[in-house]
Design a protein around this motif. Structure first.
Motif, PDB file in Angstrom:
ATOM      1  N   HIS A 125      18.687   2.773 -13.657  1.00  0.00           N
ATOM      2  CA  HIS A 125      18.241   4.265 -13.651  1.00  0.00           C
ATOM      3  C   HIS A 125      16.773   4.513 -13.060  1.00  0.00           C
ATOM      4  N   CYS A 126      15.832   3.483 -13.583  1.00  0.00           N
ATOM      5  CA  CYS A 126      14.423   3.773 -13.268  1.00  0.00           C
ATOM      6  C   CYS A 126      14.434   3.200 -11.614  1.00  0.00           C
ATOM      7  N   LEU A 127      15.080   2.118 -11.261  1.00  0.00           N
ATOM      8  CA  LEU A 127      15.052   1.934  -9.856  1.00  0.00           C
ATOM      9  C   LEU A 127      15.509   3.057  -8.863  1.00  0.00           C
ATOM     10  N   ARG A 128      16.606   3.894  -9.378  1.00  0.00           N
ATOM     11  CA  ARG A 128      17.022   5.113  -8.577  1.00  0.00           C
ATOM     12  C   ARG A 128      16.016   6.090  -8.738  1.00  0.00           C
ATOM     13  N   MET A 129      15.231   6.331  -9.645  1.00  0.00           N
ATOM     14  CA  MET A 129      14.139   7.175  -9.644  1.00  0.00           C
ATOM     15  C   MET A 129      13.114   6.733  -8.977  1.00  0.00           C
ATOM     16  N   LEU A 130      12.584   5.629  -8.840  1.00  0.00           N
ATOM     17  CA  LEU A 130      11.492   5.109  -7.945  1.00  0.00           C
ATOM     18  C   LEU A 130      12.115   5.328  -6.544  1.00  0.00           C
ATOM     19  N   ASN A 131      13.527   4.915  -6.062  1.00  0.00           N
ATOM     20  CA  ASN A 131      13.801   5.215  -4.838  1.00  0.00           C
ATOM     21  C   ASN A 131      13.671   6.702  -4.468  1.00  0.00           C
ATOM     22  N   ARG A 132      14.118   7.757  -5.431  1.00  0.00           N
ATOM     23  CA  ARG A 132      13.841   9.231  -5.326  1.00  0.00           C
ATOM     24  C   ARG A 132      12.335   9.550  -5.009  1.00  0.00           C
ATOM     25  N   ALA A 133      11.541   8.573  -5.613  1.00  0.00           N
ATOM     26  CA  ALA A 133      10.149   9.254  -5.219  1.00  0.00           C
ATOM     27  C   ALA A 133       9.831   9.053  -3.824  1.00  0.00           C
ATOM     28  N   TYR A 134      10.539   8.418  -3.005  1.00  0.00           N
ATOM     29  CA  TYR A 134      10.265   8.191  -1.614  1.00  0.00           C
ATOM     30  C   TYR A 134      10.266   9.575  -0.924  1.00  0.00           C
ATOM     31  N   SER A 135      11.115  10.402  -1.575  1.00  0.00           N
ATOM     32  CA  SER A 135      11.621  11.508  -0.915  1.00  0.00           C
ATOM     33  C   SER A 135      11.094  12.557  -1.725  1.00  0.00           C
ATOM     34  N   PRO A 136       9.960  13.639  -0.993  1.00  0.00           N
ATOM     35  CA  PRO A 136       9.288  14.443  -1.748  1.00  0.00           C
ATOM     36  C   PRO A 136      10.228  15.728  -2.158  1.00  0.00           C
ATOM     37  N   SER A 137      11.430  15.867  -1.662  1.00  0.00           N
ATOM     38  CA  SER A 137      12.341  16.851  -1.936  1.00  0.00           C
ATOM     39  C   SER A 137      12.933  16.775  -3.195  1.00  0.00           C
ATOM     40  N   ARG A 138      12.838  15.409  -3.663  1.00  0.00           N
ATOM     41  CA  ARG A 138      13.476  14.858  -4.944  1.00  0.00           C
ATOM     42  C   ARG A 138      12.907  15.614  -5.973  1.00  0.00           C
ATOM     43  N   GLY A 139      11.624  15.396  -6.069  1.00  0.00           N
ATOM     44  CA  GLY A 139      10.546  16.091  -7.041  1.00  0.00           C
ATOM     45  C   GLY A 139      10.663  15.051  -8.261  1.00  0.00           C
ATOM     46  N   VAL A 140      10.442  13.721  -8.427  1.00  0.00           N
ATOM     47  CA  VAL A 140      10.584  13.122  -9.497  1.00  0.00           C
ATOM     48  C   VAL A 140       9.119  13.309 -10.161  1.00  0.00           C
ATOM     49  N   GLY A 146       5.681   6.689 -13.707  1.00  0.00           N
ATOM     50  CA  GLY A 146       4.720   5.792 -14.271  1.00  0.00           C
ATOM     51  C   GLY A 146       5.621   5.153 -15.462  1.00  0.00           C
ATOM     52  N   HIS A 147       6.367   5.856 -16.134  1.00  0.00           N
ATOM     53  CA  HIS A 147       7.176   5.254 -17.178  1.00  0.00           C
ATOM     54  C   HIS A 147       8.113   4.124 -16.657  1.00  0.00           C
ATOM     55  N   CYS A 148       8.725   4.373 -15.503  1.00  0.00           N
ATOM     56  CA  CYS A 148       9.622   3.579 -14.905  1.00  0.00           C
ATOM     57  C   CYS A 148       9.035   2.274 -14.288  1.00  0.00           C
ATOM     58  N   LEU A 149       8.003   2.340 -13.898  1.00  0.00           N
ATOM     59  CA  LEU A 149       7.019   1.068 -13.286  1.00  0.00           C
ATOM     60  C   LEU A 149       6.807   0.249 -14.525  1.00  0.00           C
ATOM     61  N   ASN A 150       6.267   0.877 -15.704  1.00  0.00           N
ATOM     62  CA  ASN A 150       5.647  -0.035 -16.684  1.00  0.00           C
ATOM     63  C   ASN A 150       7.126  -0.240 -17.373  1.00  0.00           C
ATOM     64  N   TYR A 151       8.214   0.077 -17.321  1.00  0.00           N
ATOM     65  CA  TYR A 151       9.536  -0.382 -18.130  1.00  0.00           C
ATOM     66  C   TYR A 151      10.204  -1.485 -17.347  1.00  0.00           C
ATOM     67  N   ILE A 152      10.175  -1.387 -15.822  1.00  0.00           N
ATOM     68  CA  ILE A 152      10.535  -2.580 -15.117  1.00  0.00           C
ATOM     69  C   ILE A 152       9.536  -3.719 -15.326  1.00  0.00           C
ATOM     70  N   ARG A 153       8.307  -3.306 -15.200  1.00  0.00           N
ATOM     71  CA  ARG A 153       7.542  -4.478 -15.575  1.00  0.00           C
ATOM     72  C   ARG A 153       7.652  -5.493 -16.801  1.00  0.00           C
ATOM     73  N   GLN A 154       7.906  -4.704 -17.838  1.00  0.00           N
ATOM     74  CA  GLN A 154       8.139  -5.136 -19.120  1.00  0.00           C
ATOM     75  C   GLN A 154       9.584  -5.970 -19.204  1.00  0.00           C
ATOM     76  N   GLU A 155      10.548  -5.438 -18.656  1.00  0.00           N
ATOM     77  CA  GLU A 155      12.107  -6.245 -18.447  1.00  0.00           C
ATOM     78  C   GLU A 155      11.784  -7.432 -17.819  1.00  0.00           C
ATOM     79  N   VAL A 156      10.985  -7.321 -16.764  1.00  0.00           N
ATOM     80  CA  VAL A 156      10.871  -8.674 -15.848  1.00  0.00           C
ATOM     81  C   VAL A 156      10.119  -9.561 -16.787  1.00  0.00           C
ATOM     82  N   LEU A 157       9.173  -9.285 -17.543  1.00  0.00           N
ATOM     83  CA  LEU A 157       8.540 -10.248 -18.343  1.00  0.00           C
ATOM     84  C   LEU A 157       9.444 -10.755 -19.774  1.00  0.00           C
TER      85      LEU A 157
END
Length: 210
Positions: A125-140, A146-157
């Motif tokens: 889900h977080c990867l999909r939200m980060l992908n949506r962030a590329y498109s201004p019309s999606r409005g994430v 910020g939550h998704c970036l930090n969540y994925i960071r913690q999951e990788v670790l």
């Protein structure tokens, strides 16, 4: 005043109750039903008793910490670049949506169908939200990003992948050299099968869902 013997007996009773509480809590943290005899594709039916585990109250923090799956051997997967899952556009959104389960990562457990989300699908889900962030019309919202970036960071670790890859990532022609090393992975087919079966069973029983 209480005699020393009475005080000692009282402390002993309190200590026994504390030990019993700790034992039950720890057993719920580290114990899952024995599903070593289960195999895909009969996995969902095999794990079905999880919803009615007598040792679990399914109230507040009293629930298993992990979705139980059989200890299947790792599968070796070569990571490859792909023309799918690219940023921006309707095709991109549909591709990232398709990576989720039928219930969008939610699983319902216990006699009252308590809802949980599994970490694997939270990551997707977080990867999909980060992908949506590329498109201004999606409005994430920025906070969600910020939550998704930090969540994925913690999951990788949390589950570091130590596979060795070629070091020439910035020099490689990805249209020709698509492979990024071989990785030892958990087989995700049984996970999707269990999640989809859980959702369709809940939908058939309740009439809810999409």
């Amino acid at each position: 005043m209480l005699s020393p013997r009475t005080k000692a007996m009282g402390l002993l009773v309190v200590s026994l109750f504390n030990l019993l509480y700790i034992w039950r809590h720890v057993s719920n943290l580290v114990s899952t039903p024995n599903v070593s005899h289960c195999s895909y594709p009969t996995l969902a039916a095999c794990i079905a008793p999880l919803s009615h585990m007598t040792a679990t109250a399914w109230i507040r923090g009293d629930f298993p910490q992990f979705l139980p799956l059989p200890n299947e051997p790792k599968v070796f997967v070569p990571f490859e670049d792909t023309v799918h899952y690219l940023p921006i556009g309707n095709d991109s959104e549909m591709a990232w949506r398709s990576a989720s389960s039928a219930g969008y990562g939610y699983v319902r457990l216990g006699p009252e169908d308590r809802v949980f989300v599994t970490s694997m699908f939270h990551e997707l889900h977080c990867l999909r939200m980060l992908n949506r962030a590329y498109s201004p019309s999606r409005g994430v919202p920025l906070g969600h990003i910020g939550h998704c970036l930090n969540y994925i960071r913690q999951e990788v670790l949390c589950a570091p992948d130590l596979a060795l890859e070629p070091p020439d990532l910035e020099e490689r022609d990805f249209s020709v050299e698509r492979t990024n090393g071989v990785h030892a992975c958990k087989n995700w087919d049984p996970i999707y099968h269990l999640m989809d079966s859980n959702y369709h069973d809940w939908k058939a029983r309740t009439g809810y869902g999409w």
